[in-house]
Scaffold this motif. Structure first.
Motif: not given
Lengths: 475, 475
Positions: A313-314, A317, A321, A452, A456
């Motif tokens: 998930t990260n 993220g 970014t 996350t 962003v």
């Protein structure tokens, strides 16, 4: 020439058989001293020490020992000692021990255990294995365990034990004491702090503490002695809420009743103490994207599988970014100094967000915050975030100016940090509340989302601000 | 035309005076339902409900109420109810309540309290105020409180109460029961689960559970009835270690003795339950760089002051990372695609590091890890970190290649992520162990260090690798 090893003070003490002194001696040892001592001792003396140790200390010792040495220890323990030991161990070690014990011995070992502990142990085995073992036990012992196995481990039913004293309202105090005596003779380890009073259909009427009982006239009947306040729960209740009851009302034990108010069992405070610690461990680790299971040493692959979803998930993220930075590459390549503040912007947003979400998750867990007063709390976090943003953003403004000699750069990075931090405090508080509202464990869900989202939004705020002020930054 | 409001079911119930039914009705209410009900009720009915509520529920109600409405509630409470209420409240609300109560009433209110609770309340006041109040209390009540005030709040001495039953070894069971009766008549709220047995110089000999006492022959003397295992602690012991005793040995209460083994007081399990929760809150919040105090609503400035040191540490870390990027600006400006992976590299290192440090901090706190078995644990975390690094690094390698069409870029970002994550798992585990070793609270110290160090090392690894492979990246 042969050397005679002189008997040590400890040998003399152990051979003396002075139980009190041996216990006192053992109690004064530190944990590692005890473990060292046990590892040095000869087998007969070690077995002697085992018999004086609290099962919890023995469990500690075993946990520290390499697995290959377990068998040597287990051989020195009888059924009762094994039963006590199993009750004190935790998940991974229980599994390991069960693999070493002959399964034909298990019925006898489980018979020595309290019903809730026995159910926990059987819950570690496959249904088939558990049923096979239950079949070999006398019905009076297997029936209560079978009933307990129906409840989820983390419910009131999963915590309760069926061993308790329940007597009819019509009993006198002396008849009650006789009933306690009979049960205590059968099961001398049973902890009794109160007795439960039931009607003729086994429905709970109330409870009486041993203190009340001991001070009452032996001829009086129980009906008039009931504690003014008494609590009960249903077996489906989540263990966290059970723990709340104990904490709120300072309970030592809590009866569990079914819908018809029939007494099913009781939960004792020692199990609740473990629940509170377990739930706290769970929250701490889940907030970091790790898992309770990670407290076990040697399951590398399981640890990896449990942590990887949140890391992916990260990863997503972080890439998002990065992609946003790529979109703004024109601005970034023109004003390269801007990239030097990217780690600060993403890092600080993440930190404030984590602070807010940890406070919110813990606040909900200990009932300091609930959905009715959440607004007040959110407003506070927002103001704290904004004030922290002013302080950190202000500092960064000055640093940005002094470092790259461009006052406008200072303004852009400082104000972006201020906005990113304020927003992070808000999202950090809102997400756990949202997950609580939709009944998802906020500790589990908040970690990945908050980090996350703050990465962003932080970078978006920063690069948008920089693009708006681009012409002044180019000067 | 006048309207007559019909008496509601609740009014009828309250006026009926059926204590049991009123309690049952109240118990079935959810927390918010109860609060709503209390806010709607007329003053006399509200006062009636207060008298049936557990002080803990009353404390909950008060905490939810805006401060301006507190006085209206307090007016309806007598000294005993105020005393119970104060014992159930926590820090900030205690302060608030103390400001509202007339200080001349405090001696009477504190006299109704258990000694440990009274000491906690006085600990909230200035020494001068506390002494003034103690002077107005009878010596027999103020002396024990004064003694308790000497111990730090988070020590065994700070947790203990002086109310207990201690009888000489020479007493018979029936004499002991008589002693319990006398004390219970003076203080009917006293919880008694066991009695302590002392010698002629008030030194602790052992303890006897009420269960043993109730089943014993009334003429036998206590010397022969002592529990085989009994534990004690000294007043200086840290509350976390006190909690360990309760957890390990499933205790209900634990005597506190001085160096000469004289009995000073006892700690009861209900206080320990709060300690376990408090210590867990502390760890959770400190890991996030926040503070226990943050669970209080309305002290904005205090929250800011508590969180700012750690945010400034991280601001410095972020700037250092940015400075390193600035040093490599030649590489970065030539190969702008490199910057798109900066958030992933710093973010993922931070995440793995936080996972490892949370697990280590919690492992030390619940004694799953200690310095003797730390090596084994570190080796596990390292392997987990490396495996996670292979999975995430491998994915990033592919993404880096596909996104920017440069296979070497994929190799550089992927291998950098692998190295950064492995290293983060190691530092994340090592720092808490190091802080534990030098006796600094690892939860407090690890958060800032681990995050900052992982940001810096991650970016260093990444940019160094990129610079080494620079000529292939430029293709």
């Amino acid at each position: 020439m042969t050397t005679h090893s002189e008997p040590s003070d400890l040998d003399i003490l152990l051979d003396s058989g002075h139980e009190d002194e041996i216990r006192s001696f053992l109690r004064l040892l530190q944990r590692d001293e005890l473990i060292e001592l046990l590892q040095e001792l000869s087998t007969p003396h070690r077995a002697k020490i085992f018999s004086y140790l609290h099962p919890s200390d023995l469990a500690d010792f075993l946990t520290q020992l390499p697995e290959v040495e377990w068998n040597a220890v287990l051989e020195e323990l009888d059924h009762e000692a094994l039963s006590d030991l199993l009750s004190e161990l935790e998940d991974p070690e229980i599994q390991r021990l069960l693999q070493m014990i002959q399964h034909q011995e298990l019925p006898a070992i489980l018979s020595d255990m309290e019903s809730d502990d026995a159910a926990d142990i059987l819950g570690e085995l496959s249904e088939q294995q558990a049923l096979a073992i239950l079949k070999q036990m006398p019905d009076e012992e297997s029936d209560p365990i079978e009933k307990l196995l129906q409840y989820p481990e983390d419910s009131a039913g999963g915590l309760m034990q069926t061993e308790l004293i329940a007597v009819p309202t019509t009993y006198s105090v002396s008849e009650t004491i006789e009933a306690i005596r009979m049960l205590a003779e059968k099961d001398d380890d049973l902890d009794i702090y109160e007795i439960f009073v039931i009607d003729e259909r086994h429905r709970l009427e109330g409870q009486i503490s041993l203190k009340t009982l001991i001070l009452a006239d032996p001829t009086s009947t129980l009906g008039g002695l009931l504690d003014a306040e008494h609590y009960w729960v249903h077996p489906e209740l989540d263990q966290e809420e059970v723990a709340d009851y104990f904490q709120k009302y300072d309970l030592i034990s809590l009866p569990v009743v079914d819908k018809g108010h029939h007494l099913l069992g009781r939960i004792t405070v020692d199990d609740v103490v473990n629940v509170i610690e377990e739930e706290a461990s769970e929250d701490i680790l889940q907030l970091a994207g790790a898992n309770k299971q990670d407290l076990v040493y040697d399951k590398i692959l399981r640890s990896v599988m449990l942590r990887i979803p949140w890391l992916f998930t990260n990863l997503g993220g972080g890439l998002l970014t990065g992609y946003l930075m790529w979109l703004y590459k024109a601005t970034l390549s023109e004003i390269l100094a801007l990239i030097t503040f990217v780690p600060v912007i993403t890092g600080m947003g993440g930190n404030v967000g984590t602070q807010s979400s940890s406070i919110t998750v813990r606040g909900f867990a200990i009932n300091r915050i609930d959905l009715s007063n959440f607004g007040r709390y959110l407003f506070k976090e927002m103001r704290v975030g904004a004030l922290l943003g002013v302080l950190c953003g202000g500092s960064l403004m000055l640093i940005g100016y002094l470092w790259h000699g461009n006052p406008m750069l200072g303004v852009v990075v400082g104000s972006s940090l201020f906005m990113a931090m304020t927003l992070a405090a808000i999202t950090g508080s809102l997400f756990p509340a949202f997950f609580t509202r939709i009944k998802i464990d906020p500790a589990l869900a908040s970690g990945p989302f908050v980090t996350t989202i703050n990465d962003v939004t932080g970078i978006l705020i920063y690069l948008t601000t920089a693009t708006i002020f681009r012409q002044w930054l180019l000067h």
